[in-house]
Design a protein around this motif. Sequence first.
Motif, PDB file in Angstrom:
ATOM      1  N   GLY A  19       0.785  -1.224   0.000  1.00  0.00           N
ATOM      2  CA  GLY A  19       0.000   0.000   0.000  1.00  0.00           C
ATOM      3  C   GLY A  19       0.826   1.287   0.000  1.00  0.00           C
ATOM      4  O   GLY A  19       0.354   2.321  -0.480  1.00  0.00           O
ATOM      5  N   LEU A  20       2.044   1.226   0.527  1.00  0.00           N
ATOM      6  CA  LEU A  20       2.916   2.401   0.507  1.00  0.00           C
ATOM      7  C   LEU A  20       3.025   2.973  -0.910  1.00  0.00           C
ATOM      8  O   LEU A  20       2.929   4.187  -1.122  1.00  0.00           O
ATOM      9  N   VAL A  23      -0.092   4.818  -2.014  1.00  0.00           N
ATOM     10  CA  VAL A  23      -0.254   6.119  -1.357  1.00  0.00           C
ATOM     11  C   VAL A  23       0.666   7.159  -2.005  1.00  0.00           C
ATOM     12  O   VAL A  23       0.221   8.239  -2.408  1.00  0.00           O
ATOM     13  N   ASN A 249      -5.652   7.153   4.844  1.00  0.00           N
ATOM     14  CA  ASN A 249      -5.352   7.050   3.415  1.00  0.00           C
ATOM     15  C   ASN A 249      -6.616   7.118   2.570  1.00  0.00           C
ATOM     16  O   ASN A 249      -7.695   6.716   3.004  1.00  0.00           O
ATOM     17  N   ARG A 304      -0.554  -9.421   1.123  1.00  0.00           N
ATOM     18  CA  ARG A 304       0.708 -10.064   1.473  1.00  0.00           C
ATOM     19  C   ARG A 304       0.350 -11.172   2.465  1.00  0.00           C
ATOM     20  O   ARG A 304      -0.436 -10.945   3.390  1.00  0.00           O
ATOM     21  N   LYS A 309      -1.519  -9.865   8.685  1.00  0.00           N
ATOM     22  CA  LYS A 309      -2.838  -9.838   8.044  1.00  0.00           C
ATOM     23  C   LYS A 309      -3.815 -10.854   8.618  1.00  0.00           C
ATOM     24  O   LYS A 309      -4.914 -11.027   8.080  1.00  0.00           O
ATOM     25  N   CYS A 383      -3.457   1.342   8.057  1.00  0.00           N
ATOM     26  CA  CYS A 383      -4.679   1.832   7.395  1.00  0.00           C
ATOM     27  C   CYS A 383      -5.360   0.671   6.699  1.00  0.00           C
ATOM     28  O   CYS A 383      -6.443   0.251   7.046  1.00  0.00           O
ATOM     29  N   LEU A 385      -5.583  -0.618   2.469  1.00  0.00           N
ATOM     30  CA  LEU A 385      -6.206  -0.061   1.268  1.00  0.00           C
ATOM     31  C   LEU A 385      -7.151  -1.073   0.636  1.00  0.00           C
ATOM     32  O   LEU A 385      -8.131  -0.694  -0.011  1.00  0.00           O
TER      33      LEU A 385
HETATM   34  C1  GLC Z   1       1.416  -0.275   5.167  1.00  0.00           C
HETATM   35  C2  GLC Z   1       0.310  -0.791   6.046  1.00  0.00           C
HETATM   36  C3  GLC Z   1      -1.085  -0.605   5.472  1.00  0.00           C
HETATM   37  C4  GLC Z   1      -1.234   0.770   4.847  1.00  0.00           C
HETATM   38  C5  GLC Z   1      -0.120   1.005   3.840  1.00  0.00           C
HETATM   39  C6  GLC Z   1      -0.210   2.363   3.172  1.00  0.00           C
HETATM   40  O1  GLC Z   1       1.876  -1.205   4.260  1.00  0.00           O
HETATM   41  O2  GLC Z   1       0.518  -2.160   6.386  1.00  0.00           O
HETATM   42  O3  GLC Z   1      -2.033  -0.771   6.500  1.00  0.00           O
HETATM   43  O4  GLC Z   1      -2.484   0.886   4.211  1.00  0.00           O
HETATM   44  O5  GLC Z   1       1.113   0.937   4.487  1.00  0.00           O
HETATM   45  O6  GLC Z   1      -0.209   3.425   4.099  1.00  0.00           O
END
Ligand code: GLC
Length: 480
Positions: A19-20, A23, A249, A304, A309, A383, A385
């Motif tokens: 998810g990083l 974002v 997010n 993942r 999870k 968060c 996604l």
């Molecule tokens: C991380 C978290 C996830 C979050 C993502 C983006 O990988 O595990 O919960 O949504 O970052 O911020």
Amino acid sequence: MKNILFASSEVVPFIKTGGLADVVGSLPKCFDKSQYDIRVIMPKYECMAQKWKDMMKYVTHFYMGFNGEDRYVGVLETEYDGVHFYFIDNESYFSGPKPYIDWHWDIEKFMFFDRAVLSALPVIGFRPDLIHCHDWQTGLIPVYLNDSFQGGEFFRGIKTVMTIHNLKFQGNDNSLVFQRISGLSNYYMTYDKLLMGPDGNMLKGGLVYADAITTVSDSYAEEIKTPFYGEGLDGLMRARAHDLRGIVNGIDYVDFNPETDGNIPVQYNASNAIPKKLDNKRALQHELGLGTGDNRFMIGIVSRLTDQKGFDLISYMMEKLCQRDIQLVVLGTGEQKYEDMFRWFAGKYPEKVSANIYYSEAMSHKIYASCDAFLMPSLFEPCGLSQLMSLRYGTLPIVRETGGLKDTVEPYNQFTDTGTGFSFTHYNAHDMYNTVMFAHSVYVNDRAAWNRMVERAMKKDFSWQASAEKYRQMYDWLIG
Ligand code: GLC
Ligand code: ADP
């Protein structure tokens, strides 16, 4: 004009492991370009798809002293979707089949990246008013900025924000090794700065030296002040509580739009979701060789495959779940034991379980579009996604009430006919199972209520708009 630089180890569309990347790939697009010049800097990995590498243009290169040698730092750039991207090139650090390879090597690699980012700025002529750092890989940027980059006029006054996407990963290594590679002096290797136990810690450095700290949901911002979620940094989180805020997010509403999504067989919107989702479900049952049947409760997982999870809960309940009239479609890679577990159940119950142990953007969209429910019983979730993508596609999330899952999924209340999903509180396999069965019973016995919930879920707004505004306010407040 306010200049802001995002620094991150992964960014959509160039490279993604989680998810990083989503974002950092989507947030910079959401600012008014007449007031904010937001650019992004990331490594140029050998494993990036050739089409992205072909888009990059050489800007400059120089040599930078790092870990005892003069190292090549190349800088490339491209424009994508209205955003300016820079790439740091070094073939030995950023080679290999994946962005993250081996713990020790990754630490050296991202220390190099952090130093190279700051060293490149005067050369490329972009002076950010603020550097927005993401996760441990960029944790030394605020530290180096405070240290060896303070001399000249160029760097004076640059602010930093550190965003925590996952506190579990901190980039720590034996303090002697850490100090040798980073080149930081003894001054930094104390418990109130970068030292933690016997290790130097990159994320801790960022959290100590950044001007402000954010994380990706309100609940996670609270949770990380407690020992259970704090991963050893809860004391620091409490100490910096005034500088820490949660900003939830969003997701990219253009990339994730069931009405225009080219990855799914049948497009739809909130008003025709019920029949059209069924067409997608039939297509997916066919494609994956699952048993056919419109009323089979189809549960999706795109994740993942790690302990974070909640896969130990799922493993524990898998046999029992397979006794019910459900189908489970899994897409993910990760820990061997979970990959093997899903493959085993797919072999035993081929009508019910589909184990797709690989990475595929297209298949993920098909799952979000086709399933009835989406299972995400996380132990912790900064968060998340995937549940937002599910909501957007009218696939009702079944989640544990933690972090961003708690903040974004409203549990179904049969008395008030409200909610957008299902949730349970305690990290307990039976509670998860009972919640899945509750969702199943609503699906089977009260389809009208289920369908209303699908419509409510799709009408929720988890685009970036509101959250980007919060980042904007924070940038303004910091830059002044
Ligand atoms: C991380 C978290 C996830 C979050 C993502 C983006 O990988 O595990 O919960 O949504 O970052 O911020
Ligand atoms: P995390 O960042 O902790 O992995 P998130 O829910 O924030 O969790 O983001 C996960 C992202 O990665 C989502 O965009 C999800 O669709 C995607 N994803 C995870 N596994 C796969 C996979 N095997 N194939 C395609 N996309 C995946």
